[in-house]
Design a protein around this motif. Structure first.
Motif, PDB file in Angstrom:
ATOM      1  N   ARG A  83     -64.810 -99.340 -96.825  1.00 11.50           N
ATOM      2  CA  ARG A  83     -65.640 -98.477 -96.046  1.00 11.50           C
ATOM      3  C   ARG A  83     -66.093 -97.117 -96.802  1.00 11.50           C
ATOM      4  O   ARG A  83     -65.454 -96.680 -97.689  1.00 11.50           O
ATOM      5  CB  ARG A  83     -64.870 -98.143 -94.816  1.00 11.50           C
ATOM      6  CG  ARG A  83     -63.687 -97.333 -94.881  1.00 11.50           C
ATOM      7  CD  ARG A  83     -63.233 -96.825 -93.713  1.00 11.50           C
ATOM      8  NE  ARG A  83     -62.145 -95.693 -93.823  1.00 11.50           N
ATOM      9  CZ  ARG A  83     -61.275 -95.545 -93.236  1.00 11.50           C
ATOM     10  NH1 ARG A  83     -60.839 -96.357 -92.084  1.00 11.50           N
ATOM     11  NH2 ARG A  83     -60.365 -94.527 -93.462  1.00 11.50           N
ATOM     12  N   LEU A  84     -67.154 -96.474 -95.935  1.00 11.82           N
ATOM     13  CA  LEU A  84     -67.816 -95.458 -96.365  1.00 11.82           C
ATOM     14  C   LEU A  84     -67.162 -94.235 -96.130  1.00 11.82           C
ATOM     15  O   LEU A  84     -66.611 -94.256 -94.857  1.00 11.82           O
ATOM     16  CB  LEU A  84     -69.097 -95.173 -96.162  1.00 11.82           C
ATOM     17  CG  LEU A  84     -70.174 -94.210 -96.592  1.00 11.82           C
ATOM     18  CD1 LEU A  84     -70.111 -94.306 -98.144  1.00 11.82           C
ATOM     19  CD2 LEU A  84     -71.517 -94.251 -96.129  1.00 11.82           C
ATOM     20  N   ASP A  85     -66.369 -93.318 -96.803  1.00 14.90           N
ATOM     21  CA  ASP A  85     -65.482 -92.293 -96.472  1.00 14.90           C
ATOM     22  C   ASP A  85     -66.422 -90.897 -96.482  1.00 14.90           C
ATOM     23  O   ASP A  85     -66.053 -90.064 -95.450  1.00 14.90           O
ATOM     24  CB  ASP A  85     -64.381 -92.055 -97.245  1.00 14.90           C
ATOM     25  CG  ASP A  85     -63.165 -93.094 -96.857  1.00 14.90           C
ATOM     26  OD1 ASP A  85     -63.261 -93.683 -95.739  1.00 14.90           O
ATOM     27  OD2 ASP A  85     -62.230 -93.325 -97.694  1.00 14.90           O
ATOM     28  N   SER A  86     -67.433 -90.604 -97.370  1.00 11.39           N
ATOM     29  CA  SER A  86     -68.219 -89.363 -97.224  1.00 11.39           C
ATOM     30  C   SER A  86     -69.629 -89.708 -97.886  1.00 11.39           C
ATOM     31  O   SER A  86     -69.727 -91.008 -98.846  1.00 11.39           O
ATOM     32  CB  SER A  86     -67.567 -88.421 -97.967  1.00 11.39           C
ATOM     33  OG  SER A  86     -67.354 -88.541 -99.510  1.00 11.39           O
ATOM     34  N   ILE A  87     -70.654 -88.983 -97.407  1.00 14.25           N
ATOM     35  CA  ILE A  87     -71.999 -88.805 -98.013  1.00 14.25           C
ATOM     36  C   ILE A  87     -72.023 -87.468 -98.318  1.00 14.25           C
ATOM     37  O   ILE A  87     -72.092 -86.361 -97.662  1.00 14.25           O
ATOM     38  CB  ILE A  87     -72.957 -89.346 -97.010  1.00 14.25           C
ATOM     39  CG1 ILE A  87     -72.882 -90.683 -96.561  1.00 14.25           C
ATOM     40  CG2 ILE A  87     -74.271 -89.186 -97.849  1.00 14.25           C
ATOM     41  CD1 ILE A  87     -73.664 -91.280 -95.720  1.00 14.25           C
ATOM     42  N   ARG A 116     -79.227 -86.588-103.860  1.00 16.64           N
ATOM     43  CA  ARG A 116     -78.416 -85.955-105.011  1.00 16.64           C
ATOM     44  C   ARG A 116     -76.855 -86.180-104.784  1.00 16.64           C
ATOM     45  O   ARG A 116     -76.086 -85.658-105.373  1.00 16.64           O
ATOM     46  CB  ARG A 116     -78.955 -84.553-105.204  1.00 16.64           C
ATOM     47  CG  ARG A 116     -78.886 -83.818-104.169  1.00 16.64           C
ATOM     48  CD  ARG A 116     -79.005 -82.279-104.252  1.00 16.64           C
ATOM     49  NE  ARG A 116     -79.671 -81.480-102.930  1.00 16.64           N
ATOM     50  CZ  ARG A 116     -78.886 -81.096-102.137  1.00 16.64           C
ATOM     51  NH1 ARG A 116     -77.341 -81.421-102.225  1.00 16.64           N
ATOM     52  NH2 ARG A 116     -79.341 -80.656-101.139  1.00 16.64           N
ATOM     53  N   TRP A 117     -76.615 -86.479-103.625  1.00 11.46           N
ATOM     54  CA  TRP A 117     -75.302 -86.793-103.124  1.00 11.46           C
ATOM     55  C   TRP A 117     -74.515 -88.050-103.599  1.00 11.46           C
ATOM     56  O   TRP A 117     -75.129 -89.362-103.691  1.00 11.46           O
ATOM     57  CB  TRP A 117     -75.161 -86.508-101.539  1.00 11.46           C
ATOM     58  CG  TRP A 117     -75.511 -85.568-101.014  1.00 11.46           C
ATOM     59  CD1 TRP A 117     -75.576 -84.117-101.591  1.00 11.46           C
ATOM     60  CD2 TRP A 117     -75.910 -85.403 -99.914  1.00 11.46           C
ATOM     61  NE1 TRP A 117     -75.922 -83.092-100.764  1.00 11.46           N
ATOM     62  CE2 TRP A 117     -76.200 -84.019 -99.556  1.00 11.46           C
ATOM     63  CE3 TRP A 117     -76.311 -86.196 -98.607  1.00 11.46           C
ATOM     64  CZ2 TRP A 117     -76.917 -83.301 -98.310  1.00 11.46           C
ATOM     65  CZ3 TRP A 117     -76.926 -85.721 -97.696  1.00 11.46           C
ATOM     66  CH2 TRP A 117     -77.214 -84.214 -97.488  1.00 11.46           C
ATOM     67  N   SER A 118     -73.056 -87.812-103.964  1.00 12.54           N
ATOM     68  CA  SER A 118     -72.383 -89.080-104.133  1.00 12.54           C
ATOM     69  C   SER A 118     -71.737 -89.585-102.944  1.00 12.54           C
ATOM     70  O   SER A 118     -71.574 -88.616-101.898  1.00 12.54           O
ATOM     71  CB  SER A 118     -71.424 -88.584-105.228  1.00 12.54           C
ATOM     72  OG  SER A 118     -71.877 -88.252-106.457  1.00 12.54           O
ATOM     73  N   CYS A 119     -71.596 -90.854-103.085  1.00 20.45           N
ATOM     74  CA  CYS A 119     -70.901 -91.261-101.801  1.00 20.45           C
ATOM     75  C   CYS A 119     -69.743 -91.925-102.360  1.00 20.45           C
ATOM     76  O   CYS A 119     -69.228 -92.393-103.149  1.00 20.45           O
ATOM     77  CB  CYS A 119     -71.587 -92.641-101.135  1.00 20.45           C
ATOM     78  SG  CYS A 119     -73.278 -92.148-100.593  1.00 20.45           S
ATOM     79  N   GLU A 120     -68.509 -91.429-101.327  1.00 16.28           N
ATOM     80  CA  GLU A 120     -67.032 -92.047-101.656  1.00 16.28           C
ATOM     81  C   GLU A 120     -66.782 -93.095-100.574  1.00 16.28           C
ATOM     82  O   GLU A 120     -67.053 -93.002 -99.441  1.00 16.28           O
ATOM     83  CB  GLU A 120     -65.973 -90.785-101.480  1.00 16.28           C
ATOM     84  CG  GLU A 120     -66.349 -89.602-102.364  1.00 16.28           C
ATOM     85  CD  GLU A 120     -66.131 -89.802-103.952  1.00 16.28           C
ATOM     86  OE1 GLU A 120     -65.280 -90.714-104.165  1.00 16.28           O
ATOM     87  OE2 GLU A 120     -67.150 -89.681-104.673  1.00 16.28           O
ATOM     88  N   THR A 121     -65.893 -94.075-101.156  1.00 14.94           N
ATOM     89  CA  THR A 121     -65.464 -95.107-100.386  1.00 14.94           C
ATOM     90  C   THR A 121     -64.077 -95.162-100.120  1.00 14.94           C
ATOM     91  O   THR A 121     -63.432 -94.457-100.998  1.00 14.94           O
ATOM     92  CB  THR A 121     -65.859 -96.239-100.860  1.00 14.94           C
ATOM     93  OG1 THR A 121     -65.462 -96.626-102.175  1.00 14.94           O
ATOM     94  CG2 THR A 121     -67.263 -96.690-101.121  1.00 14.94           C
ATOM     95  N   SER A 122     -63.498 -95.803 -99.429  1.00  8.75           N
ATOM     96  CA  SER A 122     -61.755 -95.810 -99.264  1.00  8.75           C
ATOM     97  C   SER A 122     -61.201 -96.684-100.629  1.00  8.75           C
ATOM     98  O   SER A 122     -62.290 -97.158-101.323  1.00  8.75           O
ATOM     99  CB  SER A 122     -61.729 -96.750 -98.241  1.00  8.75           C
ATOM    100  OG  SER A 122     -62.151 -98.029 -98.278  1.00  8.75           O
TER     101      SER A 122
END
Length: 155
Positions: free
Chosen positions: A82-86, A71-77
């Protein structure tokens, strides 16, 4: 609290008390098959992780970076490199591009910088929550895949 990461034959085998298991022919296929009691599912004929237990993972088009984990969105730079958050767990990177923190977890690497060897969780908690275990595993897994792809391309 410090959480040890264990390796054998170059493969991550455990995060604290959670075992990471591999297939019968691990010398040919170094793809993990389970994280503790959670089976790991991959896209057909691929090493792209599709699910951890019943938690599905979706990816951005033409990218190996995730769009969602359950259910989580992932944020990228900004430019998507690059991945910035899960979900609620922000990732911090060092100058070399390695992930050095996942939410409250601080990650320590060996002298060569190739393997995370220890994770520090602030406070006196005796265990790593399932949520943080999942996010930590995913970050280490995707980071290793990116490093492997880089080294394969530059042979």
């Amino acid at each position: 609290m410090d959480i040890e990461l264990t390796y054998d034959k170059g493969l991550l085998r455990g995060i604290g008390g959670a075992a990471i298991t591999y297939g019968r022919r691990e010398w040919m296929d170094s793809t993990p098959r389970a994280l503790g009691s959670w089976p790991l599912e991959y896209q057909r004929f691929s090493s792209t992780l599709r699910a951890v237990g019943d938690i599905e993972i979706t990816y951005r088009q033409r990218s190996s970076l995730p769009r969602t984990v359950g259910r989580w969105s992932c944020e990228t730079s900004r430019f998507g490199g690059r991945l910035d958050s899960i979900g609620p767990h922000e990732l911090r990177h060092d100058g070399g591009g390695r992930v050095c923190a996942v939410g409250p977890l601080e990650i320590f690497y060996d002298r060569g910088g190739g393997h995370a060897i220890r994770v520090r969780l602030p406070g006196d908690d005796a265990t790593l929550s399932d949520e943080l275990l999942l996010v930590l595993f995913l970050v280490l897994f995707w980071q290793q895949q990116a490093w492997d792809a880089y080294h394969q391309a530059n042979r």
